[in-house]
Scaffold this active site. Structure first.
Site, PDB file in Angstrom:
ATOM      1  N   HIS A 121       0.833  -1.198   0.000  1.00 25.87           N
ATOM      2  CA  HIS A 121       0.000   0.000   0.000  1.00 25.87           C
ATOM      3  C   HIS A 121       0.871   1.253   0.000  1.00 25.87           C
ATOM      4  O   HIS A 121       1.916   1.288   0.642  1.00 25.87           O
ATOM      5  CB  HIS A 121      -0.894   0.049   1.243  1.00 25.87           C
ATOM      6  N   LYS A 147      -1.603  -7.914  -4.165  1.00 29.29           N
ATOM      7  CA  LYS A 147      -2.536  -6.798  -3.980  1.00 29.29           C
ATOM      8  C   LYS A 147      -1.742  -5.500  -3.911  1.00 29.29           C
ATOM      9  O   LYS A 147      -0.854  -5.353  -3.070  1.00 29.29           O
ATOM     10  CB  LYS A 147      -3.329  -6.998  -2.689  1.00 29.29           C
TER      11      LYS A 147
END
Length: 225
Positions: A121, A147
């Site tokens: 992230h 991700k």
């Protein structure tokens, strides 16, 4: 194209955790158990209570340094991640930097039956195309499930993140979208571009720009017309 959802759940009570997870799984394909919201001592109880449903659960134990809530030292978090792996959930979400710095944890997870979802992230910005593509390549060395989530300050940021679906390594199960108001549409478009599911909330968003389960279900129904 996928029209699947993963409802993110994070509360401070085991009873509420179990209640919300069961409620979500009536309508959502998967749930993300944000176990970092719980006191560490309560995590085993929560996992035991949800054992029949763990084959549809993504377990996350996010540290404060990565935008999570886990309050303890990293050594304790690593031990709990190994404990979570022993319960054999559908996926275990582990940060790229955690795996990169803890080869023993990587080997432990690799030896288990659960697959790892390697996550990264950037809560401040969206990096360049080259940076994103390079990160995807490095992450794919740890798992076929990756991700990548960034903060979108412009529409251009959102387009760059979605561009990963063209440049990511082959045979990769990629979940990539952008946070924030500019990134909201990427949470829908990612399922059109190859993401196996999109994250939603049961009500109050767990992350910036997140749609609720009801909103996303309504959007998916409109797309089918």
């Amino acid at each position: 194209m996928a029209s699947k959802t993963c409802a993110s759940i994070g509360t401070w009570s085991v009873a509420c955790f179990v209640k919300d997870a069961k409620l979500a799984l009536r309508r959502s394909d998967y749930v993300e158990l944000r176990l970092d919201f719980l006191p560490p001592a309560d995590i085993p109880t929560c996992l035991r209570s949800l054992r029949p449903y763990l084959n549809r659960c993504i377990c996350t134990l996010r540290p404060k340094s990565e935008g999570g809530k886990f309050p303890g030292p990293e050594s304790e978090r690593i031990s709990i991640l190994k404990l979570i792996a022993d319960f054999d959930p559908f996926l275990i979400d582990v940060e790229y930097n955690t795996l990169r710095l803890n080869k023993d944890l990587y080997r432990y997870l690799k030896s288990g039956r659960s697959d790892t979802l390697v996550s990264w992230h950037d809560f401040a910005k969206t990096p360049s195309d080259n940076t994103l593509a390079g990160m995807a390549r490095r992450m794919s060395k740890f798992s076929t499930n990756i991700k990548i989530v960034t903060m979108a300050r412009t529409i251009g940021d959102t387009i760059r993140v979605l561009g990963l679906y063209k440049t990511a390594p082959r045979k990769t199960n990629l979940v990539a979208f952008a946070m924030g108001d500019y990134g909201r549409m990427s949470r829908i478009l990612c399922t059109r571009l190859g993401s196996p599911f999109t994250y939603v909330s049961l009500g109050k968003p767990v992350a910036p720009g997140q749609f609720s389960l009801d909103e996303m279900k309504s959007i998916f129904r409109l797309q089918k017309r």
